[in-house]
Design an enzyme around this catalytic site. Structure first.
Site, PDB file in Angstrom:
ATOM      1  N   GLU A  10      61.264  16.095  76.656  1.00 56.96           N
ATOM      2  CA  GLU A  10      61.147  16.402  75.169  1.00 56.96           C
ATOM      3  C   GLU A  10      62.187  16.960  74.554  1.00 56.96           C
ATOM      4  OE1 GLU A  10      59.050  17.286  77.645  1.00 56.96           O
ATOM      5  OE2 GLU A  10      56.926  16.737  77.439  1.00 56.96           O
ATOM      6  N   HIS A  41      46.837  24.228  75.977  1.00 51.18           N
ATOM      7  CA  HIS A  41      46.668  22.898  75.277  1.00 51.18           C
ATOM      8  C   HIS A  41      45.790  23.508  74.056  1.00 51.18           C
ATOM      9  CE1 HIS A  41      48.309  20.421  77.964  1.00 51.18           C
ATOM     10  NE2 HIS A  41      47.199  19.463  78.659  1.00 51.18           N
TER      11      HIS A  41
END
Lengths: 344, 221
Positions: free
Chosen positions: A60, A128
């Site tokens: 990322e 999450h």
């Protein structure tokens, strides 16, 4: 012409239109897999080619830099993250580099979009489920948008790609399956303009993303108590539509900010401070998430404000008694609707 | 005059003027570590592109960046190469193809990879200069993987002074890290998207940040 589309299909349609511009790129983990990021990128690589629509390594940090490097050379990259916290691995590039690029290097610009998705329910757990829009909204040089409706999902993604500087585009996993009318063709939803989702004159509820749907349900319940709530879908977090919020809050005299991020140091604090500084409204309340969200459904259930909690907060503002949310022991409240059966 | 000599003269002049306290910004001088940038840039076409880390004066000058705009930038003048916004660690001269310098160690690498992806197929090569400490960052290896995966026309150039600020390599490395030293071969391979890591051991003559010469003290006279 408008048709009824899902939020996910509306995003896919925006990507498809944008990719007709040869400068456009779309990449991120899962972009070309059979599920295509909850359907939002499904099969676009087959139509537009893997040179510009591609899956990626789990890198990322570098991928955020890759997007920036493309952007500063006149390309229009869109990077996707299936959950919001993955974006933090690229935060160095977003915060230190992309947000400051056009400032550090006069004459250069960084027109890039980072899509990030907030998870909820079905055991998504403490990581999450994070809503971090406040974090990005605190950074000069970034634009942050959070569409709620399918129409705005398409219009704001196109607006973000055309914006000319880095835009954080935040989705909520529970919105992907929602449906609504979506115009055909290429159009932009203006960045920085809120939407009056429901008109009212007794209390202003400012909500973002999925919380708009909960706020609308709360407004239905409040109507039975004779309280007419005006629900504002903020849509843009940075810049945010001070004028629309102020106009409404001045009219109603009561302001509730229903956020899905943290209450402390969240966007509710910014909105409340601005309204307070300008003496717009005296009575202000904030709702938000007050800690990490546990995985177990019945624990997570109590960590969120739903329509009932929003309505009760308003009732308190009006000196009315709360109405307990009628929940049974197996009401997990961990699906947007029964059609959602996981897995994530 | 060779590029190395030109860079050294400019850097020593900056070091000398720094005491006047009119350059009110940190400086990371390239004295002693001019040669890799000089050699790589000599092998580049004028249309090729360069990015660099904080110790960027050598690459900037070698690529043809305006020396006056560099000096003006160090003095915080509007005629500086980034109009006084960036200072010595954010040099840029778009006309010369020197896009940007970035002081966060390793952070310039993926940006250079993105530039290389944008230029893929145009024949342009992108060279990016970093110090050896960049090899300790995760983003270095993420970028190397992306470079190979997408066969980017990118050349990573490691100016290896074995120092990270003043921490020696022996206190930072758990394994031996290698690189090619053949500039001409590396530039040719980079044009095909299959560049090796390129590096060169060089001695940093100045302190990490500042004008004081710690090595080659005779130069100071």
């Amino acid at each position: 012409m408008t048709r009824v589309l899902s939020y996910a299909d509306a995003i896919r349609e925006a990507h498809d239109l944008l990719l007709h511009d040869e400068r456009s790129y779309l990449f991120g983990l899962g972009v070309t897999d059979p599920k295509g990021i909850f359907g939002t990128t499904k099969d676009l690589h087959l139509k537009h080619g893997r040179e510009r629509v591609f899956d990626v390594p789990v890198s990322e940090h570098a991928l955020t830099g890759l997007a920036l490097g493309l952007a500063i050379r006149g390309k229009r990259p869109i990077l996707t993250h299936q959950r919001m916290e993955f974006g933090l691995l690229g935060f160095e590039q977003t915060l230190n580099q992309a947000a400051k690029w056009s400032f550090m290097f006069p004459g250069q610009s960084a027109p890039m979009v980072i899509r990030q998705i907030i998870g909820r329910g079905w055991g998504n757990g403490p990581q999450h489920t994070q809503a971090l829009h406040h974090l990005y909204a605190s950074i000069p040089g970034l634009t942050v948008v959070m569409p709620t409706t399918p129409e705005d999902a398409k219009g704001l993604l196109i607006a973000a790609a055309d914006h000319g500087s880095p835009v954080i585009y935040i989705e909520h996993r529970w919105l992907h399956g929602t449906t609504g009318e979506v115009p055909e063709g290429r159009y932009s939803t203006p960045i920085g303009e809120a939407r009056i989702a429901r008109a009212g004159k007794d209390v202003t509820i400012v909500a973002v993303s999925y919380m708009v749907l909960e706020a609308l349900r709360a407004a239905d319940a409040l109507a039975e108590d004779g309280i007419r709530a005006e629900v504002i879908d903020l849509r843009s977090i940075r810049p945010w539509d001070e004028k629309t919020v102020a106009r409404s809050a001045r009219k109603t005299g009561n302001l509730l900010i229903a956020d899905l991020g943290p209450r402390e140091f969240g966007i509710g604090a910014e909105i409340a401070a601005t309204m307070s500084e300008n003496s717009i409204v005296g009575r202000i309340r904030r709702l938000g998430v007050n800690g990490p969200i546990p995985s177990a459904p019945l624990l997570a259930r109590d960590a969120y404000y739903r329509a009932a909690g929003i309505a009760n907060e308003v009732r308190q503002m009006f000196g009315l008694a709360s109405v307990p949310e009628a929940l049974g022991p197996t009401d997990f409240c961990d699906q947007p609707d029964p059609s959602f059966t996981g897995p994530f | 005059m060779t590029s190395v000599q030109k860079i050294r003269d400019i850097e020593l002049a900056i070091a000398g003027e720094y005491a006047l306290q009119r350059m009110r910004c940190p400086i990371h001088l390239s004295v002693g570590s001019e040669s890799l940038a000089a050699d790589v840039c000599a092998a580049l076409d004028p249309t090729d592109l360069v990015l660099a880390h904080h110790r960027c004066h050598a690459a900037y000058i070698a690529k043809g960046g305006s020396v006056q705009a560099l000096k003006d930038e160090l003095h915080g003048l509007p005629t500086g190469c980034t109009e006084g916004r960036g200072g010595s660690m954010h040099l840029s001269d778009m006309g010369a193809g020197f896009l940007a310098a970035i002081p966060v160690v390793g952070a310039v690498l993926p940006i250079a990879a993105g530039v290389a992806m944008a230029e893929k197929g145009t024949g342009k090569l992108v060279a990016v200069f970093v110090g050896d400490a960049a090899m300790e960052t995760g983003v270095f290896w993420e970028t190397v993987n992306l470079m190979r995966l997408y066969q980017l026309p990118l050349l990573i150039c490691i100016e290896d002074n074995a120092l990270s600020v003043d921490t020696p390599a022996s206190e930072r490395r758990g394994m031996t890290l290698g690189y090619s030293t053949d500039v001409i071969a590396a530039v040719a391979a980079a044009r095909k998207g299959v560049a090796p890591l390129l590096g060169r051991q060089m001695q940093r003559a100045c302190e990490h940040c500042g004008p004081r010469l710690e090595w080659l003290p005779a130069l100071a006279e």
